[in-house]
Design a protein around this motif. Sequence first.
Motif, PDB file in Angstrom:
ATOM      1  N   VAL A  55       0.838  -1.205   0.000  1.00  0.00           N
ATOM      2  CA  VAL A  55       0.000   0.000   0.000  1.00  0.00           C
ATOM      3  C   VAL A  55       0.866   1.245   0.000  1.00  0.00           C
ATOM      4  O   VAL A  55       0.635   2.199  -0.766  1.00  0.00           O
ATOM      5  N   SER A  56       1.873   1.289   0.849  1.00  0.00           N
ATOM      6  CA  SER A  56       2.758   2.461   0.907  1.00  0.00           C
ATOM      7  C   SER A  56       3.495   2.657  -0.409  1.00  0.00           C
ATOM      8  O   SER A  56       3.680   3.794  -0.875  1.00  0.00           O
ATOM      9  N   ALA A  57       3.926   1.561  -1.039  1.00  0.00           N
ATOM     10  CA  ALA A  57       4.633   1.679  -2.312  1.00  0.00           C
ATOM     11  C   ALA A  57       3.729   2.250  -3.395  1.00  0.00           C
ATOM     12  O   ALA A  57       4.147   3.094  -4.205  1.00  0.00           O
ATOM     13  N   ARG A  58       2.473   1.815  -3.434  1.00  0.00           N
ATOM     14  CA  ARG A  58       1.556   2.338  -4.442  1.00  0.00           C
ATOM     15  C   ARG A  58       1.243   3.812  -4.197  1.00  0.00           C
ATOM     16  O   ARG A  58       1.080   4.585  -5.153  1.00  0.00           O
ATOM     17  N   ILE A  59       1.141   4.218  -2.940  1.00  0.00           N
ATOM     18  CA  ILE A  59       0.879   5.631  -2.655  1.00  0.00           C
ATOM     19  C   ILE A  59       2.073   6.479  -3.075  1.00  0.00           C
ATOM     20  O   ILE A  59       1.912   7.559  -3.679  1.00  0.00           O
ATOM     21  N   GLU A  60       3.281   6.031  -2.781  1.00  0.00           N
ATOM     22  CA  GLU A  60       4.463   6.792  -3.167  1.00  0.00           C
ATOM     23  C   GLU A  60       4.582   6.893  -4.689  1.00  0.00           C
ATOM     24  O   GLU A  60       4.947   7.950  -5.225  1.00  0.00           O
ATOM     25  N   THR A  61       4.262   5.832  -5.401  1.00  0.00           N
ATOM     26  CA  THR A  61       4.288   5.886  -6.865  1.00  0.00           C
ATOM     27  C   THR A  61       3.258   6.878  -7.399  1.00  0.00           C
ATOM     28  O   THR A  61       3.527   7.645  -8.341  1.00  0.00           O
ATOM     29  N   GLY A  62       2.076   6.887  -6.786  1.00  0.00           N
ATOM     30  CA  GLY A  62       1.054   7.838  -7.224  1.00  0.00           C
ATOM     31  C   GLY A  62       1.418   9.274  -6.906  1.00  0.00           C
ATOM     32  O   GLY A  62       1.115  10.195  -7.683  1.00  0.00           O
ATOM     33  N   LEU A  63       2.100   9.496  -5.783  1.00  0.00           N
ATOM     34  CA  LEU A  63       2.484  10.863  -5.425  1.00  0.00           C
ATOM     35  C   LEU A  63       3.605  11.389  -6.316  1.00  0.00           C
ATOM     36  O   LEU A  63       3.795  12.606  -6.407  1.00  0.00           O
ATOM     37  N   GLN A  64       4.326  10.521  -6.968  1.00  0.00           N
ATOM     38  CA  GLN A  64       5.301  10.995  -7.947  1.00  0.00           C
ATOM     39  C   GLN A  64       4.609  11.591  -9.170  1.00  0.00           C
ATOM     40  O   GLN A  64       5.113  12.528  -9.790  1.00  0.00           O
ATOM     41  N   THR A  65       3.443  11.057  -9.501  1.00  0.00           N
ATOM     42  CA  THR A  65       2.653  11.623 -10.601  1.00  0.00           C
ATOM     43  C   THR A  65       1.853  12.829 -10.138  1.00  0.00           C
ATOM     44  O   THR A  65       1.701  13.811 -10.885  1.00  0.00           O
ATOM     45  N   LEU A  66       1.347  12.777  -8.913  1.00  0.00           N
ATOM     46  CA  LEU A  66       0.553  13.883  -8.333  1.00  0.00           C
ATOM     47  C   LEU A  66       1.278  14.394  -7.091  1.00  0.00           C
ATOM     48  O   LEU A  66       0.874  14.087  -5.957  1.00  0.00           O
ATOM     49  N   PRO A  67       2.325  15.172  -7.264  1.00  0.00           N
ATOM     50  CA  PRO A  67       3.117  15.547  -6.089  1.00  0.00           C
ATOM     51  C   PRO A  67       2.443  16.579  -5.183  1.00  0.00           C
ATOM     52  O   PRO A  67       2.782  16.666  -4.008  1.00  0.00           O
ATOM     53  N   GLU A  68       1.504  17.349  -5.712  1.00  0.00           N
ATOM     54  CA  GLU A  68       0.909  18.449  -4.942  1.00  0.00           C
ATOM     55  C   GLU A  68      -0.522  18.113  -4.548  1.00  0.00           C
ATOM     56  O   GLU A  68      -1.452  18.877  -4.788  1.00  0.00           O
ATOM     57  N   THR A  69      -0.711  16.987  -3.932  1.00  0.00           N
ATOM     58  CA  THR A  69      -2.033  16.588  -3.447  1.00  0.00           C
ATOM     59  C   THR A  69      -2.159  16.926  -1.970  1.00  0.00           C
ATOM     60  O   THR A  69      -1.182  16.889  -1.216  1.00  0.00           O
ATOM     61  N   VAL A  70      -3.372  17.248  -1.557  1.00  0.00           N
ATOM     62  CA  VAL A  70      -3.614  17.626  -0.167  1.00  0.00           C
ATOM     63  C   VAL A  70      -4.252  16.496   0.630  1.00  0.00           C
ATOM     64  O   VAL A  70      -4.186  16.503   1.865  1.00  0.00           O
ATOM     65  N   ALA A  71      -4.888  15.531  -0.031  1.00  0.00           N
ATOM     66  CA  ALA A  71      -5.570  14.460   0.694  1.00  0.00           C
ATOM     67  C   ALA A  71      -5.755  13.268  -0.227  1.00  0.00           C
ATOM     68  O   ALA A  71      -5.576  13.351  -1.450  1.00  0.00           O
ATOM     69  N   ILE A  72      -6.120  12.133   0.371  1.00  0.00           N
ATOM     70  CA  ILE A  72      -6.414  10.894  -0.346  1.00  0.00           C
ATOM     71  C   ILE A  72      -7.915  10.647  -0.260  1.00  0.00           C
ATOM     72  O   ILE A  72      -8.509  10.687   0.828  1.00  0.00           O
ATOM     73  N   LEU A  73      -8.533  10.395  -1.413  1.00  0.00           N
ATOM     74  CA  LEU A  73      -9.984  10.192  -1.491  1.00  0.00           C
ATOM     75  C   LEU A  73     -10.272   8.730  -1.780  1.00  0.00           C
ATOM     76  O   LEU A  73      -9.804   8.173  -2.777  1.00  0.00           O
ATOM     77  N   ASP A  74     -11.053   8.099  -0.914  1.00  0.00           N
ATOM     78  CA  ASP A  74     -11.492   6.727  -1.147  1.00  0.00           C
ATOM     79  C   ASP A  74     -12.531   6.728  -2.274  1.00  0.00           C
ATOM     80  O   ASP A  74     -13.263   7.716  -2.468  1.00  0.00           O
ATOM     81  N   ASN A  75     -12.632   5.635  -3.002  1.00  0.00           N
ATOM     82  CA  ASN A  75     -13.614   5.577  -4.087  1.00  0.00           C
ATOM     83  C   ASN A  75     -14.967   5.116  -3.553  1.00  0.00           C
ATOM     84  O   ASN A  75     -15.126   4.797  -2.371  1.00  0.00           O
ATOM     85  N   SER A  76     -15.976   5.101  -4.437  1.00  0.00           N
ATOM     86  CA  SER A  76     -17.339   4.764  -4.018  1.00  0.00           C
ATOM     87  C   SER A  76     -17.484   3.310  -3.580  1.00  0.00           C
ATOM     88  O   SER A  76     -18.387   2.976  -2.810  1.00  0.00           O
ATOM     89  N   ILE A  77     -16.605   2.425  -4.052  1.00  0.00           N
ATOM     90  CA  ILE A  77     -16.662   1.024  -3.645  1.00  0.00           C
ATOM     91  C   ILE A  77     -16.141   0.835  -2.225  1.00  0.00           C
ATOM     92  O   ILE A  77     -16.527  -0.098  -1.520  1.00  0.00           O
ATOM     93  N   GLY A  78     -15.282   1.712  -1.773  1.00  0.00           N
ATOM     94  CA  GLY A  78     -14.715   1.600  -0.435  1.00  0.00           C
ATOM     95  C   GLY A  78     -13.452   0.773  -0.408  1.00  0.00           C
ATOM     96  O   GLY A  78     -13.327  -0.137   0.433  1.00  0.00           O
ATOM     97  N   VAL A  79     -12.513   1.075  -1.296  1.00  0.00           N
ATOM     98  CA  VAL A  79     -11.262   0.320  -1.336  1.00  0.00           C
ATOM     99  C   VAL A  79     -10.509   0.441  -0.016  1.00  0.00           C
ATOM    100  O   VAL A  79      -9.954  -0.541   0.494  1.00  0.00           O
ATOM    101  N   ILE A  80     -10.498   1.623   0.553  1.00  0.00           N
ATOM    102  CA  ILE A  80      -9.760   1.845   1.807  1.00  0.00           C
ATOM    103  C   ILE A  80     -10.587   1.399   3.007  1.00  0.00           C
ATOM    104  O   ILE A  80     -10.114   0.657   3.878  1.00  0.00           O
ATOM    105  N   GLN A  81     -11.827   1.843   3.087  1.00  0.00           N
ATOM    106  CA  GLN A  81     -12.611   1.630   4.293  1.00  0.00           C
ATOM    107  C   GLN A  81     -13.069   0.185   4.464  1.00  0.00           C
ATOM    108  O   GLN A  81     -13.271  -0.267   5.595  1.00  0.00           O
TER     109      GLN A  81
END
Length: 446
Positions: free
Chosen positions: A308-334
Amino acid sequence: MGRGLISGLIWGAFLSICAAGLISLSAPLPERMMPAAVDNDMPEAADEDEAADTGQMPVEDEADLQPTPDETAPIAVETESAANTAPVSTIPLPAGSEFNRPPEEQDPTVPNVDRAPAVSPQAITSLPAPVSPPLPDTAPAPQPIATASLQGPSGGEETSTASTPEITTEAAAPVSDSDPAPLGLPQIETGPVAETDTPPAGRPLQLLTDEGGTGIETEMAADLPAIEAFAADFDASETRPLMAIILIDDGDFPLGRSALTRFEFPVAFAIDPTREDASEAAQEYRDAGFEVLFLADPLAGADTAEEVSARIETGLQTLPETVAILDNSIGVIQSNRTILDAVVAFSAESGHGLLAYPRGLNVAEQSADRADVPAATLFREIDTERERATVITRYLDRAAFAAGQEGAVVVVGHTYSDTVTALFSWALGSRSEGVALAPVSAVLTR
């Protein structure tokens, strides 16, 4: 044969009835008998009663049977009066009584005719002369004569200075009172441009530069949490309830991102970092002054916290200026405890916020609160079934009402045409005045 006999009897009876009716109609009516005068003499009535008891009629004298002239005259008079007028009352009236006295005859009078007061007509002797509107003056206004003189730098001085052009105006010819006064030229100040400490809402914050022309060191931004370092500008003294709007960028908006960057109020855009144009879209939104969110679609299928941490770091390289993480409607995180704990732990170190859809007991917000991670549960999704703009406007009204009760709400939608149209229409209406449209970072950190 029997049927013919019966029909013959019926037709014979019918013709007999018709013939009898015609005869009765053609026969003359009998003469009407005049009632005889009744004598109310009591002895005669007694005799009649006795005759009725014995069964014999009383015999009268022939002289009694012959009417006298005196007896027939009143009968004729009474018959004529009864035929012409109403019956006369036999009650005796006292002398001088006005009862049943006919009214006195009066000479007919013609009613007077109402006439208007006689007024002598006023003769019109003269008509006012028509006045034509004044014609506009089409003559060109006198223009001032401007002369500019430039002085070049002297060769003996080390530094060169350029003087501003001198504008001199000659006295114009006097203008009459009826002619409009000529417009003067505007005065243009050539002083330094005024600098503002805070840029207007919806525009990115410009970095100040030092004397050498380089920006301030980026390590200062790296020391701040991501939710503060990349947050959009917002007035912290706002006391009204806050309402944040998130739009998930699906890349299929027909008008393109140029139309999405024209919002005059804060909007956050959630982007899937695995898209090919994710980096370009995030940079364009950031340049327009809007916040960017990390959409958690790439976290689906992660089994361990390290993955999970590796995927977040990879995504932040593409979106470096993000303020928060948004869960999707299916609830991948929750819906996955392993992913939820890994995201909360990562956000606690990086300073990102966490947003999730309402589900059960909202364990995502509870876990983030225990780790001091700014988090919130979305109020609702405003275009789940691609609703029309009018329906989405009603959803926004309900969200604003909930913000007045709870203090702050966050709604999420997509970059659909009806959703964007509803947002523009609702923000320009009067119902949005009760809340303050704020960035997501302001709602999470309030």
